[in-house]
Design a protein around this motif. Structure first.
Motif, PDB file in Angstrom:
ATOM      1  N   SER A   1     -52.122  23.881 -25.625  1.00 38.37           N
ATOM      2  CA  SER A   1     -51.590  23.940 -24.257  1.00 38.37           C
ATOM      3  C   SER A   1     -51.202  25.369 -23.940  1.00 38.37           C
ATOM      4  O   SER A   1     -50.734  26.110 -24.815  1.00 38.37           O
ATOM      5  N   VAL A   2     -51.395  25.762 -22.683  1.00 39.51           N
ATOM      6  CA  VAL A   2     -50.883  27.045 -22.200  1.00 39.51           C
ATOM      7  C   VAL A   2     -49.438  26.802 -21.795  1.00 39.51           C
ATOM      8  O   VAL A   2     -49.163  26.158 -20.786  1.00 39.51           O
ATOM      9  N   THR A   3     -48.526  27.265 -22.611  1.00 39.19           N
ATOM     10  CA  THR A   3     -47.112  26.996 -22.353  1.00 39.19           C
ATOM     11  C   THR A   3     -46.464  28.137 -21.580  1.00 39.19           C
ATOM     12  O   THR A   3     -46.802  29.303 -21.752  1.00 39.19           O
TER      13      THR A   3
ATOM     14  N   GLY B   1     -40.375  13.695 -15.670  1.00 37.47           N
ATOM     15  CA  GLY B   1     -41.296  12.700 -16.200  1.00 37.47           C
ATOM     16  C   GLY B   1     -42.743  13.068 -15.978  1.00 37.47           C
ATOM     17  O   GLY B   1     -43.644  12.291 -16.275  1.00 37.47           O
ATOM     18  N   ASP B   2     -42.989  14.308 -15.487  1.00 36.96           N
ATOM     19  CA  ASP B   2     -44.373  14.722 -15.250  1.00 36.96           C
ATOM     20  C   ASP B   2     -45.076  15.167 -16.528  1.00 36.96           C
ATOM     21  O   ASP B   2     -46.259  15.499 -16.503  1.00 36.96           O
ATOM     22  N   GLN B   3     -44.351  15.201 -17.659  1.00 33.94           N
ATOM     23  CA  GLN B   3     -44.886  15.630 -18.959  1.00 33.94           C
ATOM     24  C   GLN B   3     -45.350  17.078 -18.928  1.00 33.94           C
ATOM     25  O   GLN B   3     -46.123  17.513 -19.773  1.00 33.94           O
ATOM     26  N   SER B   4     -44.845  17.852 -17.978  1.00 39.63           N
ATOM     27  CA  SER B   4     -45.345  19.203 -17.796  1.00 39.63           C
ATOM     28  C   SER B   4     -44.254  20.127 -17.277  1.00 39.63           C
ATOM     29  O   SER B   4     -43.245  20.361 -17.946  1.00 39.63           O
ATOM     30  N   PHE B   5     -44.425  20.622 -16.055  1.00 45.63           N
ATOM     31  CA  PHE B   5     -43.597  21.673 -15.485  1.00 45.63           C
ATOM     32  C   PHE B   5     -42.133  21.258 -15.303  1.00 45.63           C
ATOM     33  O   PHE B   5     -41.210  21.930 -15.775  1.00 45.63           O
ATOM     34  N   ASN B   6     -41.916  20.152 -14.627  1.00 47.77           N
ATOM     35  CA  ASN B   6     -40.540  19.704 -14.384  1.00 47.77           C
ATOM     36  C   ASN B   6     -39.821  19.338 -15.675  1.00 47.77           C
ATOM     37  O   ASN B   6     -38.625  19.605 -15.830  1.00 47.77           O
TER      38      ASN B   6
ATOM     39  N   ALA C   1     -54.504  22.296 -14.896  1.00 43.41           N
ATOM     40  CA  ALA C   1     -53.235  22.849 -14.410  1.00 43.41           C
ATOM     41  C   ALA C   1     -52.899  22.095 -13.137  1.00 43.41           C
ATOM     42  O   ALA C   1     -53.124  22.576 -12.030  1.00 43.41           O
ATOM     43  N   ALA C   2     -52.372  20.887 -13.313  1.00 46.53           N
ATOM     44  CA  ALA C   2     -52.242  19.980 -12.165  1.00 46.53           C
ATOM     45  C   ALA C   2     -50.995  19.112 -12.211  1.00 46.53           C
ATOM     46  O   ALA C   2     -50.950  18.067 -11.558  1.00 46.53           O
ATOM     47  N   GLY C   3     -49.991  19.529 -12.962  1.00 48.41           N
ATOM     48  CA  GLY C   3     -48.764  18.749 -13.005  1.00 48.41           C
ATOM     49  C   GLY C   3     -49.006  17.323 -13.453  1.00 48.41           C
ATOM     50  O   GLY C   3     -49.772  17.066 -14.387  1.00 48.41           O
ATOM     51  N   LEU C   4     -48.365  16.378 -12.763  1.00 49.65           N
ATOM     52  CA  LEU C   4     -48.496  14.976 -13.135  1.00 49.65           C
ATOM     53  C   LEU C   4     -49.934  14.484 -13.009  1.00 49.65           C
ATOM     54  O   LEU C   4     -50.376  13.629 -13.779  1.00 49.65           O
ATOM     55  N   ALA C   5     -50.697  15.026 -12.063  1.00 48.60           N
ATOM     56  CA  ALA C   5     -52.094  14.621 -11.907  1.00 48.60           C
ATOM     57  C   ALA C   5     -52.918  14.971 -13.139  1.00 48.60           C
ATOM     58  O   ALA C   5     -53.922  14.319 -13.431  1.00 48.60           O
TER      59      ALA C   5
ATOM     60  N   GLN D   1     -48.147  19.873 -24.427  1.00 48.69           N
ATOM     61  CA  GLN D   1     -48.432  18.484 -24.082  1.00 48.69           C
ATOM     62  C   GLN D   1     -48.834  17.633 -25.290  1.00 48.69           C
ATOM     63  O   GLN D   1     -48.777  16.411 -25.224  1.00 48.69           O
ATOM     64  N   TYR D   2     -49.188  18.268 -26.383  1.00 45.22           N
ATOM     65  CA  TYR D   2     -49.435  17.529 -27.621  1.00 45.22           C
ATOM     66  C   TYR D   2     -48.183  16.776 -28.055  1.00 45.22           C
ATOM     67  O   TYR D   2     -48.267  15.690 -28.637  1.00 45.22           O
ATOM     68  N   ASN D   3     -47.021  17.335 -27.745  1.00 46.15           N
ATOM     69  CA  ASN D   3     -45.750  16.752 -28.172  1.00 46.15           C
ATOM     70  C   ASN D   3     -45.038  15.953 -27.088  1.00 46.15           C
ATOM     71  O   ASN D   3     -43.908  15.513 -27.295  1.00 46.15           O
ATOM     72  N   GLN D   4     -45.680  15.759 -25.947  1.00 47.29           N
ATOM     73  CA  GLN D   4     -45.055  15.003 -24.867  1.00 47.29           C
ATOM     74  C   GLN D   4     -45.188  13.503 -25.133  1.00 47.29           C
ATOM     75  O   GLN D   4     -46.293  12.975 -25.315  1.00 47.29           O
ATOM     76  N   GLU D   5     -44.047  12.814 -25.125  1.00 49.53           N
ATOM     77  CA  GLU D   5     -44.022  11.398 -25.471  1.00 49.53           C
ATOM     78  C   GLU D   5     -44.944  10.567 -24.585  1.00 49.53           C
ATOM     79  O   GLU D   5     -45.619   9.646 -25.053  1.00 49.53           O
ATOM     80  N   GLY D   6     -44.984  10.888 -23.305  1.00 45.80           N
ATOM     81  CA  GLY D   6     -45.796  10.113 -22.380  1.00 45.80           C
ATOM     82  C   GLY D   6     -47.289  10.269 -22.581  1.00 45.80           C
ATOM     83  O   GLY D   6     -48.079   9.510 -22.015  1.00 45.80           O
ATOM     84  N   LEU D   7     -47.696  11.256 -23.386  1.00 43.04           N
ATOM     85  CA  LEU D   7     -49.114  11.486 -23.642  1.00 43.04           C
ATOM     86  C   LEU D   7     -49.478  11.200 -25.096  1.00 43.04           C
ATOM     87  O   LEU D   7     -50.541  11.601 -25.571  1.00 43.04           O
TER      88      LEU D   7
END
Length: 349
Positions: A277-279, A51-56, A235-239, A261-267
Motif C-alpha cells: 500500500s502507498v501509505t 470505517g473506510d479502511q483508508s484515509f479517514n 486511490a478511491a477511499g471507500l470505493a 490496507q493489508y492490515n485493515q480488519e475490514g479487508l
C-alpha cells in the motif's frame, strides 16, 4: 484514558460544492466562549467517514493515539450524504465552540469552511489534511508528497506484472488524485516502458460518489481485469474496497492506499492479494498537531510529509512482497534516488 465521542450533523446539499463554492454563511461567533484547556481535540471526517479502511481511518488512528498517550478527550464528527459547505461551517463552528483545540478537517473539501471559521476562533488551531490553499495564523496545512509514494508503487507494479498491463483507479478526478496517477505512471514507465497503464476515474466533480461507493470500484476493477491488468492500484477511499474485492477474487495483485490496507480488519478476506500500500502518515500528522497544541506550541503553516521523512511510504506487511528481493531492491533504489534528487516525480499526468 478519556473517551472519544462521535457526533453527526445533517447535510442539505451536494458534498461536491465543497470544491467549487465559496463558504456559505453561518452564525458568527468568537473564541471568548471556548473552554479548551488543551485536553480536547476533534476531527471532522471526509466523504466515507470512519470505517473506510483508508484515509479517514488513518486520521482516527492519530486521534486514538492522542487519546491514549496524551490523555485528551477526542470528538469525531461524521459527514452526511449531500452536505454543503454551510454544513461543514456549522460542524467546525460547533466543534470549536465546544472547546476542542485543535479542530481538524480531514480532507481538502474542508478548505472553504476552515477559511470561514478559523478567523472567528483565533485561539483555536485548525488543521486541514491535503490542502495548502487556505492559510492563516491559526491554520496548520498537513500535506503529503503522494506522487512520491505512488512512484514506488509504479516500480513495484512494473516489476511484478506478467501481463504487462497494470491499472490505476482514481476515486474522483481532482488535482490531488491526479498526483497519485502521475507518480504511479511515471514509476511504471521508468521501470519498464513496455508496460501499459490503464488509468480510470470513477466520477467527475461535482459527483463525489467515487470516494464512497464500493460498487463503482468493483465495476472499474473488473473492466481493467478484462483488459488483462494483473496489478491494480486504487486511490478511491471507500470505493477502493470494491476494487480490492474484485481483484482479489480474480487472483491478481492489489496496491492499496493511505492506510496499510493489508492490515485493515475490514479487508481481511482479501489481504493476501494486497501486495503493498502507498501509505500516508496521516495518523502521525494528526497526533503531532494535537500534541503541539497540548504542549503550548501549536503547529501552523505548511507541514509537508514526503519520502525523506517517511511521511509517505510503501508498506511491507505482506510477506509475499518482502520475499520479492529484486522488487524490494528496485523500490529501495528508487526511494533513495527521489530523496537524493536524482528523480523528480511529476505531480500531474
Amino acid at each position: 484514558m478519556r473517551r472519544i465521542t462521535r457526533i453527526a450533523t445533517v447535510g442539505v446539499a451536494s458534498a461536491a460544492l465543497a470544491l467549487s463554492a465559496t463558504a456559505c454563511g453561518g452564525k458568527t461567533s468568537s473564541s471568548a466562549g471556548s473552554d479548551s484547556d488543551g485536553d480536547k481535540a476533534a476531527i471532522a471526517y471526509d466523504i466515507g467517514g470512519r470505517g473506510d479502511q483508508s484515509f479517514n481511518d488513518a486520521a482516527y488512528a492519530g486521534l486514538s493515539k492522542a487519546q491514549k498517550d496524551l490523555g485528551i478527550e477526542g470528538k469525531e464528527a461524521e459527514p452526511s450524504d449531500g452536505e454543503s459547505d454551510a454544513d461543514k461551517v456549522q460542524r467546525l463552528t460547533e466543534l470549536a465552540r465546544a472547546g476542542n483545540n485543535p479542530v481538524i478537517g480531514v480532507g481538502f473539501a474542508y478548505a472553504p469552511a476552515i477559511k470561514k471559521v478559523a478567523p472567528k476562533f483565533p485561539d483555536t488551531t485548525f488543521g486541514i489534511i491535503d490542502d495548502s490553499s487556505v492559510t492563516g495564523k491559526n491554520i496548520a496545512n498537513m500535506v503529503f508528497n503522494e506522487e512520491q509514494g505512488s512512484y514506488l508503487a509504479g516500480v513495484a507494479a512494473a516489476k511484478v506484472s506478467k501481463s504487462k498491463v497494470v491499472g490505476f483507479i482514481g476515486g474522483v478526478e481532482t488535482p490531488l488524485i491526479k498526483k497519485f496517477e502521475a507518480g504511479y505512471v511515471q514509476g511504471v514507465k521508468d521501470t519498464d516502458p513496455s508496460v501499459n497503464v490503464l488509468p480510470q476515474y470513477l466520477t467527475q466533480p461535482p459527483n463525489f460518489d467515487g470516494f464512497s461507493k464500493p460498487d463503482l470500484g468493483k465495476a472499474a476493477a473488473q473492466g481493467q481485469l478484462d483488459k488483462k491488468a494483473d496489478v491494480v492500484y486504487s486511490a478511491a477511499g471507500l470505493a477502493g474496497s470494491g476494487a480490492i474485492e474484485a481483484v482479489s477474487k480474480a487472483g491478481k495483485w492489489n496496491i492499496g492506499v493511505d492506510s496499510d490496507q493489508y492490515n485493515q480488519e475490514g479487508l481481511a478476506n482479501y489481504k493476501e492479494s494486497i501486495l503493498t500500500s502507498v501509505t500516508k502518515d496521516v495518523s502521525d500528522a494528526v497526533f503531532n498537531l494535537i500534541k503541539s497544541v497540548k504542549d503550548g506550541k501549536p503547529q501552523t503553516g505548511e507541514i509537508r510529509y514526503g519520502l525523506d521523512k517517511d511521511g509517505v511510504a510503501l508498506s511491507t506487511s505482506n510477506p509475499a512482497f518482502t520475499k520479492m528481493t529484486d522488487v524490494i531492491a528496485a523500490v529501495d533504489k528508487a526511494k533513495q534516488d527521489i530523496i537524493d534528487g536524482k528523480i523528480t516525480v511529476k505531480t500531474a499526468p
